[in-house]
Design an enzyme around this catalytic site. Structure first.
Site: not given
Ligand code: NAD
Ligand code: UGA
Length: 443
Positions: A12, A163, A263, A271
């Site tokens: 990040v 995000f 799926a 995270c």
């Protein structure tokens, strides 16, 4: 142009720092891992993230991006300080906030020193939580700073959760769905308006606690969506329906949306698993038992075991069987294996005494640190050779381009488990493979 400091030059921090420099700000990034800082200075990016090396290089060359291992230097040279250190899970599954605490103490020490050097000069800093933290963390940051700094230093605390997704982090920085800014002063708000001005998306200003909650609530909801579709996949298997079709039919409803309805073997990464767990814990602490999220975790766990069950259905005993693992990273386009489903699947297969051969385009070196004694190769065909079964655990696009005809000839028995439902099963069947997906109806 603003002077921005970033503490924690990881996935990040480094992305955020390089992107703010790309927008023309003067950015100084800090990490207490000296080796990492030296590497980055020499353009050796410590993890794989598409496009990152280029913008780091550009930032350094333009003199807009610099690196240090000193928090003091960051505090001295920036008005806005982003805390982007890790918040990993403790053994209990809470968020370990000790890194955030240490950084806060270091910031307080730096502020004190700067004030002592020049007592008359106005000193203001905007200190921003970028790391994912539980609600109330900002209060601890504020209390700590107030306690450890002399009077006459002005600062604001803000929460600006991140995000971005690994693998598309640069694009996510410049084109986010929204930017959430929890800030409670006009001065702080103005700075945020300025630094995010070039980014075109909704910018939501909130109180700090709401901003902290938005992050945990969002990641937990994404995890919930994945577990929901995995539960549906398991139902599909029992009734002979196809989860891909069901997901498509559900996703076309705009209130549901088609994203995160894939799926498979469940969510991994550094995270979603830790944030769901941390959210459950902080809710417990404030007196709310978030049982819904506990179920989300259970379903996620079950999806890993499903692979072993499917392998046994195909091979009977796994002891001594040669199984090729394709995909080690927790998702494609990254070398990150933190909480990757592959780690657990490998562990379960080793317990069954299967013989494993592993391939991944980027994550082999990282996985070797966890499982040094299994066979790895950069050559997917060498991995496939002599296998009784191939298990696909990451949906790397390049896997679709493999020469499956050749693979089938190399294998002992032509079995494939597609843990991500991303391979063309009709084609594989036409080549003579026996294919198993997750919740798929194979005609
Ligand atoms: P990371 O482990 O890649 O990076 C954290 C960095 O902080 C490391 O390089 C570490 O050396 C450094 N650090 C630790 N203590 C320090 C200190 N005292 N001084 C200076 N540097 C220090 O972690 P990350 O993936 O970048 O995650 C950081 C935070 O952002 C976490 O809270 C995470 O939940 C959140 N987040 C991550 C992502 C993601 O995709 N990885 C996305 C959104 C939010
Ligand atoms: C996730 C969120 O998507 C980001 O918005 C957030 O910033 C980040 O966590 C964070 O807080 O750190 P990331 O962990 O990079 O990003 O990866 P995702 O793309 O969300 O995938 C997470 C896991 O879920 C992967 O293992 C992926 O394979 C799995 N997944 C995803 C599914 O099984 N099905 C899906 O439909 C989507």
């Amino acid at each position: 142009m603003r002077k921005i400091g970033i503490i924690g030059a990881g996935h990040v921090g480094l992305v955020t720092g390089a992107c703010f420099a790309k927008l023309g700000n003067k950015v100084i990034c800090c990490d207490n891992d000296r080796e990492k800082i030296e590497k980055i200075k020499n353009l050796i990016i410590p993890f794989y993230e598409p496009g990152l090396e280029e913008i780091v290089k550009e930032g350094i060359e333009k003199g807009l991006l610099s690196f240090t291992d000193s928090i003091y230097e960051v505090v001295e040279n920036s008005e806005i300080i982003f805390i982007a250190v890790g918040t990993p899970p403790t053994e209990e599954g809470k968020a370990d906030l000790s890194y955030v605490e240490n950084v806060t103490i270091e910031i307080a020490k730096a502020l004190t020193k700067i004030k002592e050097k020049n007592p008359q000069k106005e000193l203001y800093k905007l200190i921003v939580e970028k790391s994912t933290v539980p609600v109330f963390t900002s209060e601890w940051v504020r209390k700590t700073l107030e306690l450890l700094t002399p009077t006459g230093i002005e600062f604001d605390i803000a929460a600006n959760p991140e995000f971005l997704r690994e693998g598309s982090a640069i694009n996510d920085f410049f084109h986010p769905d929204r930017i959430i800014i929890g800030v409670e002063s006009e001065r702080g708000k103005k700075i945020f308006e300025e630094i995010y001005e070039p980014i075109n998306c909704p910018k939501i200003f909130t109180d700090i606690k709401s901003a902290e909650l938005i992050k945990h609530a969002s990641n937990s909801f994404l995890a919930l969506k994945i577990s929901y579709i995995n539960a549906i996949a398991n139902i599909c298997e029992k009734v002979g329906a196809d989860v891909e079709v069901v997901a498509e039919g559900m996703g076309l409803d705009r209130r549901i949306g088609k994203e995160f309805l894939k799926a498979g073997i469940g969510y991994g990464g550094s995270c979603l698993p830790k944030d769901v767990s941390a959210f459950i814990h902080i809710c417990e602490e404030i007196g709310y038992s978030f049982n819904l999220l506990k179920e989300v975790q259970k379903i996620n766990q079950y999806q890993r075991q499903l692979i072993i069950k499917k392998a046994k259905d195909l091979l009977w005993n796994l002891k001594g069987k040669i199984i090729g693992i394709f995909g080690l990273s927790f998702k494609p386009n990254t070398d990150d294996i933190r909480e990757a489903p592959s780690i657990e699947v490998i562990n379960l297969l080793l317990k069954e005494k299967a013989i494993l051969k592993c391939y991944d385009p980027k994550a082999i070196e990282n996985m070797k640190k966890i499982y040094p004694d299994i066979f790895y190769s950069e050559d997917p065909y060498l991995v496939a050779k002599d296998c009784n079964l191939l298990v696909f655990l990451t949906d790397w696009e390049c896997f679709k381009e493999l020469d499956f005809k050749k693979i089938k000839e190399l294998m002992q028995t032509p079995y494939i488990i597609d843990g991500r439902n991303f391979l063309n099963y009709k084609f594989l069947k036409s080549l003579g493979f026996v294919y198993r997906g997750i919740g798929r109806k194979i005609d």
